[in-house]
Design a protein around this motif. Structure first.
Motif: not given
Length: 282
Positions: A115-143
């Protein structure tokens, strides 16, 4: 209908992080409580470490002062949001009634990441998009350390991808709105409030795109400009694992049986985190 069944049916109408029926009695942990406590635990345990990491990665991610701590707390608030899907409850209700039952949430961490990864695709700010995709990967790996839970296990499994799509279609967005209120407008929570169209989830490549991206970026970086991203991915994942498991263990150990390996699991990650601020990493 017995009082026990009435209590169970009532519990199933609310978002849960944990539910186990033992000897006919349901033990549970509310999802919103678990998310809030995990976020607080991250702040209590790791605020100093996050300040150091923020300073070391400031140029890469353009962090404002204190922003990495707020980012990590938001991850704590969102890490189990995939559990807010009616699909899991439907699967539980289909099980044969027994004295001992447990509500399980297979691949819920991947759901939140998608959800976070795909919804972040619409973010224009490249830094915000990079941070969101980092969060998506962190969450997806916690198990990821658990058997069959590493994202790579999903990449080539068509059945798991179809299951993930059904879970995504049945997310309860009212839960996300409640978490959003606690987030106080943090960009990660705002991203999730943009609900994807059911048609897009059903017909798109939500699962495939994300797990393939996750498999690529979870490996050690081959170029210097990805080192900070990799270090934060590992550090934030470890912090989330520790906070999540400590909260779960503390809340559940006195109520029913729990995973006896949890303290050892947490100890392992604390050892892993011991070096993430060391000069050798930079």
């Amino acid at each position: 209908m017995s009082s026990g069944c009435e209590e169970l049916n009532k519990l199933l109408q609310t978002p849960l992080a944990y539910l186990e029926v033992k000897d006919g009695k349901p033990y549970h942990e509310p999802l919103l409580d678990h998310l809030a406590q995990t976020s607080i635990e991250i702040e209590v345990l790791f605020s100093n470490r996050l300040r150091v990491l923020e300073e070391k990665t400031r140029d890469t991610f353009n962090w404002e002062r204190g922003e990495l701590l707020e980012f990590a707390k938001a991850i704590g608030l969102l890490h189990d949001i995939g559990k807010a899907s009616r699909k899991y409850v439907e699967e539980f209700q289909r099980k044969q009634r027994a004295e001992e039952l447990k509500l399980t949430f297979p691949q819920h961490e991947i759901v939140a990441g998608i959800l976070i990864y795909h919804l972040s695709s619409n973010i224009e700010d490249s830094n915000a998009r990079r941070r969101a995709r980092l969060a998506a990967r962190v969450i997806a790996r916690h198990h990821a350390a658990m058997e069959s839970r590493h994202p790579a296990k999903v990449r080539d499994d068509r059945c798991k991808k179809e299951f993930l799509r059904e879970v995504l279609e049945k997310i309860n967005y009212s839960v996300i709105e409640q978490v959003r209120a606690v987030c106080r407008g943090h960009e990660l929570c705002e991203i999730l409030s943009k609900k994807p169209e059911s048609r897009v989830v059903r017909e798109g490549n939500f699962c495939t795109d994300f797990v393939e991206e996750l498999a690529r970026t979870s490996d050690a970086p081959k170029s210097a400009d990805r080192v900070h991203d990799f270090i934060l991915l590992n550090a934030l994942t470890g912090m989330l694992v520790v906070a999540d498991n400590l909260v779960a263990y503390r809340n559940r150990r006195s109520k029913s049986t729990t995973d006896g390996s949890t303290p050892l699991y947490v100890k392992h990650w604390l050892c892993e985190l011991a070096c993430d601020c060391a000069s050798d990493y930079w």
